[in-house]
Design an enzyme around this catalytic site. Structure first.
Site, PDB file in Angstrom:
ATOM      1  N   ARG A 103       9.123 -67.062  -0.693  1.00  0.00           N
ATOM      2  CA  ARG A 103       9.362 -65.727  -0.209  1.00  0.00           C
ATOM      3  C   ARG A 103      10.722 -65.699   0.642  1.00  0.00           C
ATOM      4  NH1 ARG A 103       5.474 -60.958   1.836  1.00  0.00           N
ATOM      5  NH2 ARG A 103       5.100 -60.982  -0.196  1.00  0.00           N
ATOM      6  N   HIS A 130      10.091 -58.815  -7.087  1.00  0.00           N
ATOM      7  CA  HIS A 130       8.831 -59.260  -6.457  1.00  0.00           C
ATOM      8  C   HIS A 130       7.817 -59.079  -7.885  1.00  0.00           C
ATOM      9  CE1 HIS A 130       5.498 -59.973  -4.166  1.00  0.00           C
ATOM     10  NE2 HIS A 130       5.332 -58.845  -3.587  1.00  0.00           N
ATOM     11  N   GLN A 133       3.850 -59.447  -8.004  1.00  0.00           N
ATOM     12  CA  GLN A 133       3.204 -57.843  -7.565  1.00  0.00           C
ATOM     13  C   GLN A 133       3.110 -57.148  -8.955  1.00  0.00           C
ATOM     14  OE1 GLN A 133       2.328 -56.416  -4.562  1.00  0.00           O
ATOM     15  NE2 GLN A 133       1.579 -55.006  -6.152  1.00  0.00           N
ATOM     16  N   ASP A 225       6.012 -47.327  -2.658  1.00  0.00           N
ATOM     17  CA  ASP A 225       6.036 -48.341  -1.732  1.00  0.00           C
ATOM     18  C   ASP A 225       6.712 -47.938  -0.466  1.00  0.00           C
ATOM     19  OD1 ASP A 225       6.256 -50.899  -0.568  1.00  0.00           O
ATOM     20  OD2 ASP A 225       7.928 -51.604  -1.876  1.00  0.00           O
ATOM     21  N   CYS A 265       1.990 -50.940  -3.676  1.00  0.00           N
ATOM     22  CA  CYS A 265       1.734 -52.371  -3.623  1.00  0.00           C
ATOM     23  C   CYS A 265       1.058 -52.808  -2.284  1.00  0.00           C
ATOM     24  CB  CYS A 265       3.060 -53.183  -3.855  1.00  0.00           C
ATOM     25  SG  CYS A 265       4.444 -52.730  -2.662  1.00  0.00           S
ATOM     26  N   ARG A 293      -4.160 -59.430  -7.820  1.00  0.00           N
ATOM     27  CA  ARG A 293      -3.039 -60.280  -7.417  1.00  0.00           C
ATOM     28  C   ARG A 293      -3.584 -61.788  -7.521  1.00  0.00           C
ATOM     29  NH1 ARG A 293       1.249 -58.992  -4.146  1.00  0.00           N
ATOM     30  NH2 ARG A 293       1.912 -61.232  -4.452  1.00  0.00           N
TER      31      ARG A 293
HETATM   32  N1   CP Z   1       2.071 -56.672  -1.492  1.00  0.00           N
HETATM   33  C1   CP Z   1       2.528 -57.780  -1.038  1.00  0.00           C
HETATM   34  O1   CP Z   1       2.973 -58.755  -1.594  1.00  0.00           O
HETATM   35  O2   CP Z   1       1.927 -57.993   0.115  1.00  0.00           O
HETATM   36  P1   CP Z   1       2.408 -58.921   1.212  1.00  0.00           P
HETATM   37  O3   CP Z   1       3.688 -58.643   1.857  1.00  0.00           O
HETATM   38  O4   CP Z   1       1.309 -58.873   2.442  1.00  0.00           O
HETATM   39  O5   CP Z   1       2.238 -60.092   0.582  1.00  0.00           O
HETATM   40  N1  NVA Z   2       9.201 -53.457  -0.762  1.00  0.00           N
HETATM   41  C1  NVA Z   2       8.188 -54.241   0.118  1.00  0.00           C
HETATM   42  C2  NVA Z   2       7.316 -54.845  -0.529  1.00  0.00           C
HETATM   43  C3  NVA Z   2       6.310 -55.547   0.280  1.00  0.00           C
HETATM   44  C4  NVA Z   2       5.326 -56.422  -0.431  1.00  0.00           C
HETATM   45  C5  NVA Z   2       9.040 -55.113   1.145  1.00  0.00           C
HETATM   46  O1  NVA Z   2       9.953 -55.646   0.485  1.00  0.00           O
HETATM   47  O2  NVA Z   2       8.968 -55.206   2.471  1.00  0.00           O
END
Ligand code: CP
Ligand code: NVA
Length: 326
Positions: A103, A130, A133, A225, A265, A293
């Site tokens: 990440r 992502h 997701q 989101d 999400c 997930r």
């Molecule tokens: N939706 C998602 O990826 O959540 P987190 O940021 O908690 O991993």
């Molecule tokens: N768009 C959000 C998604 C989190 C899972 C972010 O990047 O913070």
């Protein structure tokens, strides 16, 4: 040849469908309390530059349930590109572990990691995409509606990483995706162009507009989101102003189909992009999304990390028998 999962764009539609078949099998096995140690002895590294609940926990639980092990490396632990080069980090990790979930802020860093790692690299979210997701989301919709092709999905809010992956996912699976966002918050231009090119072959329809009411009219699914993604916190005040009118609330959802499904999400900023009433209401499938997930990522892990045999149902049943000494 190792296989990465950097973007849904890199997957064939058949591969996505195969993930879903395997995820369904694995989900059933789990619900029936049947062991499925398909990744016995394998280790997954989780390299995270940003916080996470769902992605971290689901990948860790996935490895436990598959008989393997996960090592979480927090933002301050290895600092790829700062403490040592990304290339050196990738080469080192590849000598010890069987796969890497990363990440990162910069999407290019994840691509570099994938380029230099000799083990599969899975995108656990970047500023751009992502994919895990959206694969989980598509699987959830397929479960709920029995099909993806021809569904009308309204994505309301920020044209962010989740939205970009939705464009690729919709293009692959023949979905009509209407993104409604304030001017200046549209999805990534290059992603939109590439997804649109792909949509021509699948009869998907992809649109970006600025009217949320228009977007949800007749929609089978309303998705949202956060307005302020991780890394954009200093823009929060401006975003709170710019996104007024883009809240997914009861009034907006009323314009959609009667049996509309509401998705998010997570994490949610309740009272901003979505109200409590909608989030906890009868149309919400948000927790199913979060659960799935786990099942979809297990299918991804088995497919990418289990290199000796293809992940067909019979194959892993045989494998289970062998692992019991049968
Ligand atoms: N939706 C998602 O990826 O959540 P987190 O940021 O908690 O991993
Ligand atoms: N768009 C959000 C998604 C989190 C899972 C972010 O990047 O913070």
């Amino acid at each position: 040849m190792k296989r990465d999962l950097v973007s849904i764009r890199d997957l064939a539609r058949e591969e996505i469908e195969a993930f879903f078949v395997l995820a369904t099998d694995l989900k059933q096995r789990l619900k029936q309390n049947k062991a499925h140690p398909l990744l016995l002895g394998k280790t997954l590294a989780l390299v995270f530059e940003k916080p996470s609940l769902r992605t971290r926990v689901t990948f860790e639980v996935a490895m436990t349930q598959l008989g393997g092990h996960a090592i979480y490396l927090a933002p301050q632990d290895i600092r790829l590109g700062a403490r040592e080069t990304v290339e050196d980090g990738a080469r080192n990790l590849s000598r010890w572990v069987d796969g890497i979930v990363a990440r990162t802020f910069d999407h290019a860093l994840l691509e570099l990691l994938a380029q230099y790692a000799t083990v599969p690299v899975i995108n656990g979210l970047t500023d751009l995409l992502h994919p895990c997701q959206v694969l989980g989301d598509l699987f959830t919709l397929q479960e709920k509606r029995g099909r993806l092709n021809g569904l009308r999905v309204a994505f309301i809010g920020d044209g962010n990483n989740v939205c970009n992956s939705w464009l690729y996912g919709a293009a692959k699976m023949g979905i009509h995706l209407i993104v409604a966002c304030p001017p200046g918050y549209e999805p990534h231009r290059d992603v939109f162009t590439k997804a649109r090119a792909e949509a021509e072959a699948t009869q998907a329809r992809l649109e970006v507009i600025s009217d949320p009411v228009q977007a949800v009219k007749g929609a089978d699914v309303v998705y949202t989101d956060v307005w302020t993604s991780m890394g954009h916190e200093e823009q929060r005040a401006r975003r709170m102003r710019d996104f007024q009118g883009f809240q997914v609330n009861q009034a907006l959802v009323a314009s959609a189909q009667k049996d509309v499904l509401v998705m998010h999400c997570l994490p949610a900023h309740r009272g901003e992009e979505i109200t409590d009433e909608v989030m906890d209401g009868p149309y919400s499938i948000i927790l199913d999304q979060a659960e799935n997930r786990l099942h979809v990522q297990k299918a991804i892990l088995v497919t990418l990390l289990e290199t000796s045999e293809p992940p067909a149902g019979e194959t892993w049943l045989r494998r289970l028998t062998r692992s019991r000494g049968g």
